[in-house]
Design a protein around this motif. Structure first.
Motif, PDB file in Angstrom:
ATOM      1  N   THR A  79       0.832  -1.211   0.000  1.00 18.21           N
ATOM      2  CA  THR A  79       0.000   0.000   0.000  1.00 18.21           C
ATOM      3  C   THR A  79       0.860   1.252   0.000  1.00 18.21           C
ATOM      4  O   THR A  79       0.592   2.213  -0.737  1.00 18.21           O
ATOM      5  N   HIS A  80       1.906   1.252   0.807  1.00 13.51           N
ATOM      6  CA  HIS A  80       2.798   2.417   0.858  1.00 13.51           C
ATOM      7  C   HIS A  80       3.628   2.552  -0.416  1.00 13.51           C
ATOM      8  O   HIS A  80       3.958   3.661  -0.832  1.00 13.51           O
ATOM      9  N   ALA A  81       3.955   1.416  -1.049  1.00 14.99           N
ATOM     10  CA  ALA A  81       4.752   1.468  -2.280  1.00 14.99           C
ATOM     11  C   ALA A  81       3.905   1.837  -3.489  1.00 14.99           C
ATOM     12  O   ALA A  81       4.419   2.355  -4.483  1.00 14.99           O
ATOM     13  N   ALA A  82       2.601   1.567  -3.433  1.00 13.92           N
ATOM     14  CA  ALA A  82       1.642   1.869  -4.516  1.00 13.92           C
ATOM     15  C   ALA A  82       2.123   1.350  -5.877  1.00 13.92           C
ATOM     16  O   ALA A  82       2.207   2.109  -6.848  1.00 13.92           O
ATOM     17  N   PRO A  83       2.413   0.050  -6.004  1.00 15.94           N
ATOM     18  CA  PRO A  83       2.864  -0.486  -7.290  1.00 15.94           C
ATOM     19  C   PRO A  83       1.703  -0.650  -8.262  1.00 15.94           C
ATOM     20  O   PRO A  83       0.557  -0.844  -7.858  1.00 15.94           O
ATOM     21  N   HIS A  84       2.018  -0.577  -9.558  1.00 12.73           N
ATOM     22  CA  HIS A  84       1.006  -0.864 -10.567  1.00 12.73           C
ATOM     23  C   HIS A  84       0.984  -2.356 -10.887  1.00 12.73           C
ATOM     24  O   HIS A  84      -0.082  -2.988 -10.914  1.00 12.73           O
ATOM     25  N   ILE A 103      -4.828  -3.773  -4.069  1.00 13.28           N
ATOM     26  CA  ILE A 103      -3.905  -2.644  -3.896  1.00 13.28           C
ATOM     27  C   ILE A 103      -3.297  -2.226  -5.228  1.00 13.28           C
ATOM     28  O   ILE A 103      -3.220  -1.033  -5.546  1.00 13.28           O
ATOM     29  N   ALA A 104      -2.842  -3.204  -6.008  1.00 14.29           N
ATOM     30  CA  ALA A 104      -2.111  -2.921  -7.245  1.00 14.29           C
ATOM     31  C   ALA A 104      -3.068  -2.756  -8.419  1.00 14.29           C
ATOM     32  O   ALA A 104      -4.207  -3.214  -8.397  1.00 14.29           O
ATOM     33  N   GLY A 105      -2.574  -2.128  -9.465  1.00 17.90           N
ATOM     34  CA  GLY A 105      -3.367  -1.986 -10.674  1.00 17.90           C
ATOM     35  C   GLY A 105      -3.522  -3.295 -11.405  1.00 17.90           C
ATOM     36  O   GLY A 105      -4.562  -3.576 -12.000  1.00 17.90           O
ATOM     37  N   HIS A 106      -2.484  -4.144 -11.346  1.00 23.44           N
ATOM     38  CA  HIS A 106      -2.497  -5.417 -12.069  1.00 23.44           C
ATOM     39  C   HIS A 106      -1.693  -6.422 -11.262  1.00 23.44           C
ATOM     40  O   HIS A 106      -0.547  -6.138 -10.880  1.00 23.44           O
ATOM     41  N   THR A 107      -2.265  -7.589 -11.009  1.00 27.16           N
ATOM     42  CA  THR A 107      -1.615  -8.586 -10.166  1.00 27.16           C
ATOM     43  C   THR A 107      -1.564  -9.935 -10.863  1.00 27.16           C
ATOM     44  O   THR A 107      -2.560 -10.404 -11.411  1.00 27.16           O
ATOM     45  N   TRP A 108      -0.382 -10.554 -10.818  1.00 26.87           N
ATOM     46  CA  TRP A 108      -0.169 -11.884 -11.387  1.00 26.87           C
ATOM     47  C   TRP A 108       0.156 -12.864 -10.267  1.00 26.87           C
ATOM     48  O   TRP A 108       0.847 -12.512  -9.304  1.00 26.87           O
ATOM     49  N   GLY A 109      -0.320 -14.091 -10.408  1.00 25.25           N
ATOM     50  CA  GLY A 109       0.023 -15.168  -9.498  1.00 25.25           C
ATOM     51  C   GLY A 109       0.664 -16.305 -10.259  1.00 25.25           C
ATOM     52  O   GLY A 109       0.140 -16.743 -11.287  1.00 25.25           O
ATOM     53  N   LEU A 110       1.808 -16.780  -9.782  1.00 23.51           N
ATOM     54  CA  LEU A 110       2.576 -17.821 -10.465  1.00 23.51           C
ATOM     55  C   LEU A 110       2.878 -18.952  -9.504  1.00 23.51           C
ATOM     56  O   LEU A 110       3.317 -18.712  -8.375  1.00 23.51           O
ATOM     57  N   ASP A 111       2.636 -20.169  -9.953  1.00 21.26           N
ATOM     58  CA  ASP A 111       2.960 -21.337  -9.131  1.00 21.26           C
ATOM     59  C   ASP A 111       3.225 -22.518 -10.050  1.00 21.26           C
ATOM     60  O   ASP A 111       2.670 -22.594 -11.154  1.00 21.26           O
TER      61      ASP A 111
END
Length: 264
Positions: A79-84, A103-111
């Motif tokens: 939240t403090h870093a405000a990443p996209h 929180i982010a504009g775009h989030t990826w999950g990898l496993d």
């Protein structure tokens, strides 16, 4: 931004329900909405990663909220870093990942576990999930503002490649006294977790915090927690039986959260 081909590293473009690179390597989108970018030649076993049983135990334990303070601590950093763009490596079924997507504009999950990614994609449509190796991240150079690794191994050179200058890598690892009571049921001699001496080439460690708190679990939750741990295979049948029969089990957590910033 889109995926990159795990075979030739060229950008993948979507055509209907498939992603295709200029070399005509094709990867189909699953009906649940995830993409499998783990070619057979990159697998170390037939079905790498968590099994369905392990994934279900992990989901039951996490959904009970016992690791919510860890999720909130990492979410606060983001939240403090405000990443996209944020990538969660070793995302499992997405318990942490979907919170980062708020929180982010775009989030990826990898496993690497297909069964875990399938469950995550069914449940959290706001995250783009993929089955892929953390040793060969299917993303272009300098595309991520932040990468989260909760217990997950990764190729440090790949982190240096995909994180933007000034971007962050947030890691969570066991602290010295993590799950001491659980280990006490399995080992004759309890050894503290060794201090994390990890270094990340191309990054500077900018902060570190310890998060420790007690948990009171049911017997079923304690069994699910044990299934999540790397020392489950050392537990004798009587340990599983003892935990399953308990009304409550007191156990402590001890997490080390570190934040690394990519050099300019």
């Amino acid at each position: 931004m889109s995926w990159s081909c795990p075979l030739c590293h060229a950008p993948l473009e979507r055509h209907n329900n498939s992603y295709i690179c200029p070399q005509r390597h094709q990867f189909d989108l699953a009906k649940e909405g995830y993409i499998n970018l783990l070619p057979v030649q990159h697998k170390r076993s037939r079905d790498p990663g968590d099994s369905a049983e392990m994934m279900q135990a992990r989901r039951a334990f996490l959904d009970a909220g016992h690791y919510q303070p860890l999720r909130e601590a990492i979410a606060d950093i983001l939240t403090h870093a405000a990443p996209h763009n944020v990538l969660d490596i070793g995302c499992g079924e997405g318990y942490y990942t979907h919170a980062f997507a708020d929180i982010a504009g775009h989030t990826w999950g990898l496993d690497v576990s297909k069964v875990a990614v399938r469950y995550g994609a069914k449940r959290y449509s706001q995250v783009e999930f993929c089955v892929a190796s953390s040793q060969r991240l299917p993303f272009s150079d300098g595309c991520m503002d932040a990468v989260v690794r909760i217990y997950a191994p990764c190729n440090p050179q790949e982190l240096e490649r995909v994180v933007k200058p000034g971007g962050l890598v947030i890691t969570a690892t066991p602290g010295p006294r993590h799950l001491m009571e659980l280990k006490g049921l399995i080992y004759d001699e309890i050894r503290l977790h060794e201090a994390n001496s990890e270094t990340l080439p191309g990054f500077e460690k900018v902060s570190q915090q310890q998060l420790a708190y007690p948990m009171t679990l049911t017997g079923g939750e304690a069994v699910a927690l044990l299934q999540m741990t790397p020392f489950a295979w050392r537990a004798k049948p009587e340990v599983w039986e003892k935990l399953a029969g308990l009304e409550k089990f007191d156990c402590q957590t001890d997490f080390l959260i570190q934040v690394w910033q990519r050099n300019a």
